[in-house]
Design a protein around this motif. Structure first.
Motif, PDB file in Angstrom:
ATOM      1  N   CYS A 108       0.859  -1.183   0.000  1.00 36.36           N
ATOM      2  CA  CYS A 108       0.000   0.000   0.000  1.00 36.36           C
ATOM      3  C   CYS A 108       0.897   1.235   0.000  1.00 36.36           C
ATOM      4  O   CYS A 108       1.721   1.420   0.897  1.00 36.36           O
ATOM      5  CB  CYS A 108      -0.907   0.004   1.235  1.00 36.36           C
ATOM      6  SG  CYS A 108      -1.974   1.460   1.316  1.00 36.36           S
ATOM      7  N   LEU A 109       0.735   2.059  -1.023  1.00 33.11           N
ATOM      8  CA  LEU A 109       1.550   3.257  -1.174  1.00 33.11           C
ATOM      9  C   LEU A 109       0.714   4.481  -0.814  1.00 33.11           C
ATOM     10  O   LEU A 109      -0.352   4.699  -1.399  1.00 33.11           O
ATOM     11  CB  LEU A 109       2.044   3.386  -2.613  1.00 33.11           C
ATOM     12  CG  LEU A 109       2.690   2.140  -3.228  1.00 33.11           C
ATOM     13  CD1 LEU A 109       3.073   2.413  -4.674  1.00 33.11           C
ATOM     14  CD2 LEU A 109       3.908   1.706  -2.424  1.00 33.11           C
ATOM     15  N   LEU A 110       1.190   5.244   0.132  1.00 35.60           N
ATOM     16  CA  LEU A 110       0.551   6.506   0.487  1.00 35.60           C
ATOM     17  C   LEU A 110       1.444   7.620  -0.038  1.00 35.60           C
ATOM     18  O   LEU A 110       2.491   7.923   0.545  1.00 35.60           O
ATOM     19  CB  LEU A 110       0.369   6.615   2.001  1.00 35.60           C
ATOM     20  CG  LEU A 110      -0.401   5.485   2.687  1.00 35.60           C
ATOM     21  CD1 LEU A 110      -0.597   5.788   4.168  1.00 35.60           C
ATOM     22  CD2 LEU A 110      -1.750   5.248   2.015  1.00 35.60           C
TER      23      LEU A 110
ATOM     24  N   LYS B  84     -12.832   3.180  13.000  1.00 30.14           N
ATOM     25  CA  LYS B  84     -13.434   4.506  13.025  1.00 30.14           C
ATOM     26  C   LYS B  84     -12.962   5.345  11.850  1.00 30.14           C
ATOM     27  O   LYS B  84     -11.790   5.315  11.466  1.00 30.14           O
ATOM     28  CB  LYS B  84     -13.076   5.212  14.336  1.00 30.14           C
ATOM     29  CG  LYS B  84     -13.802   6.524  14.568  1.00 30.14           C
ATOM     30  CD  LYS B  84     -13.445   7.099  15.923  1.00 30.14           C
ATOM     31  CE  LYS B  84     -14.164   8.421  16.172  1.00 30.14           C
ATOM     32  NZ  LYS B  84     -13.811   8.999  17.496  1.00 30.14           N
ATOM     33  N   SER B  85     -13.875   6.112  11.269  1.00 38.25           N
ATOM     34  CA  SER B  85     -13.547   6.944  10.118  1.00 38.25           C
ATOM     35  C   SER B  85     -12.691   8.141  10.523  1.00 38.25           C
ATOM     36  O   SER B  85     -12.859   8.709  11.598  1.00 38.25           O
ATOM     37  CB  SER B  85     -14.827   7.449   9.447  1.00 38.25           C
ATOM     38  OG  SER B  85     -14.533   8.387   8.436  1.00 38.25           O
ATOM     39  N   SER B  86     -11.770   8.509   9.624  1.00 37.01           N
ATOM     40  CA  SER B  86     -10.989   9.745   9.778  1.00 37.01           C
ATOM     41  C   SER B  86     -11.210  10.659   8.579  1.00 37.01           C
ATOM     42  O   SER B  86     -10.395  11.515   8.264  1.00 37.01           O
ATOM     43  CB  SER B  86      -9.499   9.421   9.912  1.00 37.01           C
ATOM     44  OG  SER B  86      -9.231   8.685  11.081  1.00 37.01           O
TER      45      SER B  86
ATOM     46  N   LYS C 144      -3.496   4.725   9.005  1.00 36.33           N
ATOM     47  CA  LYS C 144      -4.212   3.446   8.996  1.00 36.33           C
ATOM     48  C   LYS C 144      -5.538   3.569   8.256  1.00 36.33           C
ATOM     49  O   LYS C 144      -5.914   2.688   7.472  1.00 36.33           O
ATOM     50  CB  LYS C 144      -4.445   2.972  10.427  1.00 36.33           C
ATOM     51  CG  LYS C 144      -3.179   2.512  11.138  1.00 36.33           C
ATOM     52  CD  LYS C 144      -3.494   2.034  12.546  1.00 36.33           C
ATOM     53  CE  LYS C 144      -2.232   1.530  13.245  1.00 36.33           C
ATOM     54  NZ  LYS C 144      -2.507   1.081  14.630  1.00 36.33           N
ATOM     55  N   TYR C 145      -6.254   4.661   8.503  1.00 41.41           N
ATOM     56  CA  TYR C 145      -7.532   4.877   7.823  1.00 41.41           C
ATOM     57  C   TYR C 145      -7.336   4.982   6.320  1.00 41.41           C
ATOM     58  O   TYR C 145      -8.060   4.367   5.531  1.00 41.41           O
ATOM     59  CB  TYR C 145      -8.201   6.146   8.348  1.00 41.41           C
ATOM     60  CG  TYR C 145      -9.373   6.611   7.514  1.00 41.41           C
ATOM     61  CD1 TYR C 145     -10.630   6.034   7.647  1.00 41.41           C
ATOM     62  CD2 TYR C 145      -9.213   7.625   6.558  1.00 41.41           C
ATOM     63  CE1 TYR C 145     -11.696   6.457   6.860  1.00 41.41           C
ATOM     64  CE2 TYR C 145     -10.274   8.047   5.773  1.00 41.41           C
ATOM     65  CZ  TYR C 145     -11.512   7.457   5.928  1.00 41.41           C
ATOM     66  OH  TYR C 145     -12.560   7.872   5.149  1.00 41.41           O
ATOM     67  N   ALA C 146      -6.349   5.775   5.901  1.00 38.17           N
ATOM     68  CA  ALA C 146      -6.093   5.975   4.472  1.00 38.17           C
ATOM     69  C   ALA C 146      -5.764   4.654   3.788  1.00 38.17           C
ATOM     70  O   ALA C 146      -6.230   4.383   2.676  1.00 38.17           O
ATOM     71  CB  ALA C 146      -4.958   6.977   4.285  1.00 38.17           C
ATOM     72  N   ALA C 147      -4.948   3.830   4.448  1.00 39.64           N
ATOM     73  CA  ALA C 147      -4.579   2.533   3.865  1.00 39.64           C
ATOM     74  C   ALA C 147      -5.791   1.618   3.752  1.00 39.64           C
ATOM     75  O   ALA C 147      -5.986   0.948   2.730  1.00 39.64           O
ATOM     76  CB  ALA C 147      -3.490   1.879   4.714  1.00 39.64           C
TER      77      ALA C 147
END
Length: 384
Positions: free
Chosen positions: A53-55, A132-134, A150-153
């Protein structure tokens, strides 16, 4: 599987070169639209290739996000996404024209799933709790917090699994071509900046007269200019509620420095005088243009225009009751209510009847012809 947060030039170039060799990626964007900064801004790109997973951080000074565009625009690389419309709009805004999109929300609607967030669909279909959503985080702020990363991934990690499940179900129901045809529409969708920078809307006219509306527009344009210069959301510069009050009573400007709903740095005698001059100039322009202080800014439709609107409404209503409702009922029986609503919403029906829908998808044409034939209805009125 690893999560790689990419801020450095070399890491970014290596990632892009790797992605160009793949045949599918899961993609999502985090952005800010007039919440923490001015305008529509890309804050993070999440990409999952099945292994990593690339952010990708477009706010990094070392990242030229345009270098990622060839990946997004390559028609040989499938982009798996969920509810891609705003992401698509933003990519167009920054000059990217993505191709070969598989939007899982479209698939879920055609599979008769009720409307739900990605978090809820993943829980219901894959039995995975995404946490939980961010979503409403300040994605501009650096460094990103651990829960944001973590949320983005998670927004991309489960998209391939969801796609496989949906494709399996779609094949069983023999509707995979429907999903593919709908997703091909992304390749031809076009947005312009009016979709993004439309800060004045028809509903803003409210009960304003022609002169008041002219002043309102000038004040809103001034607000946007200041917001852009300050790089702050427009609503934080001057509240729209206060602008209405000034339009209705320009004397409000005499208490400018004490008004609520004004960015504190604007509470100066200089800005106060500028606002007064702006209102005075707008009123003079309205007079020169012959605008009326008694006529509604909304305008009054002529009897011919009203008759045309009523006739169009009657035509649509008749088509709905006599033709589309029986067909939608059959679709609901065979495929489900959500599918029926997605295929022939009130808006879609109105566009078909009035001929403003452009090119109707072939599978929808086939469905109309099939059910019209079964119900002894004349489909020639609505499809060529």
């Amino acid at each position: 599987m690893s999560i790689r947060y990419i801020q450095q030039k070399d890491d970014f170039h290596s990632a892009v070169n790797h992605l160009l060799s793949t045949d599918q990626i899961a993609v999502d964007l985090e952005f800010d639209r007039n919440r923490y900064r001015y305008g529509f801004n890309l804050c993070l790109v999440q990409i999952y290739d099945g292994d990593d997973c690339l952010l990708i951080d477009p706010l990094s000074e070392q990242i030229q996000i345009e270098k990622l565009f060839p990946v997004m625009e390559n028609p040989e690389i499938e982009k798996v996404a969920f509810a891609f419309q705003e992401d698509h709009r933003l990519l167009h805004h920054i000059g990217c024209r993505p191709k070969n999109i598989f939007d899982l929300r479209i698939a879920s609607q055609l599979l008769n799933y009720p409307p739900a967030s990605l978090t809820n669909i993943v829980m219901d279909t894959l039995d995975v709790d995404m946490g939980k959503s961010s979503q409403n985080s300040n994605w501009f702020k650096r460094p990103l917090k651990e829960h944001q990363i973590k949320y983005a991934a998670k927004d991309v990690l489960y998209l391939f699994d969801l796609k496989e499940k949906f494709k399996f179900e779609a094949k069983k129901k023999e509707i995979l071509p429907w999903i593919d045809e709908e997703n091909r529409n992304w390749d031809h969708a076009q947005y312009d900046d009016s979709d993004i920078n439309n800060f004045i809307k028809e509903k803003d006219k409210r009960d304003l007269n022609e002169v008041e509306w002219h002043v309102f527009v000038k004040l809103m344009e001034f607000r946007e200019e200041i917001a852009s210069q300050a790089n702050r959301p427009s609503y934080q510069i001057i509240s729209k509620k206060l602008i209405y009050k000034i339009v209705e009573n320009p004397e409000r400007l005499n208490q400018w420095t004490a008004e609520k709903g004004v960015f504190r740095r604007l509470k100066t005698a200089h800005i106060q005088q500028k606002m007064k001059s702006l209102v005075k100039s707008a009123l003079k322009e309205a007079e020169d243009l012959g605008l009326s202080p008694s006529k509604s800014a909304r305008g009054v439709l002529t009897s011919e225009e009203m008759q045309e609107i009523n006739q169009r409404k009657q035509l649509i209503q008749q088509a709905k009751s006599e033709f589309f409702t029986p067909i939608k009922d059959r679709i609901s029986d065979e495929f489900g209510d959500e599918v029926s609503t997605f295929l022939f919403s009130n808006r879609t029906v109105a566009e078909i009847v009035t001929g403003s829908n452009g090119s109707l998808e072939q599978y929808k044409r086939d469905l109309i012809e099939r059910y019209a034939d079964e119900l002894n209805l004349n489909a020639d009125r609505f499809i060529d």
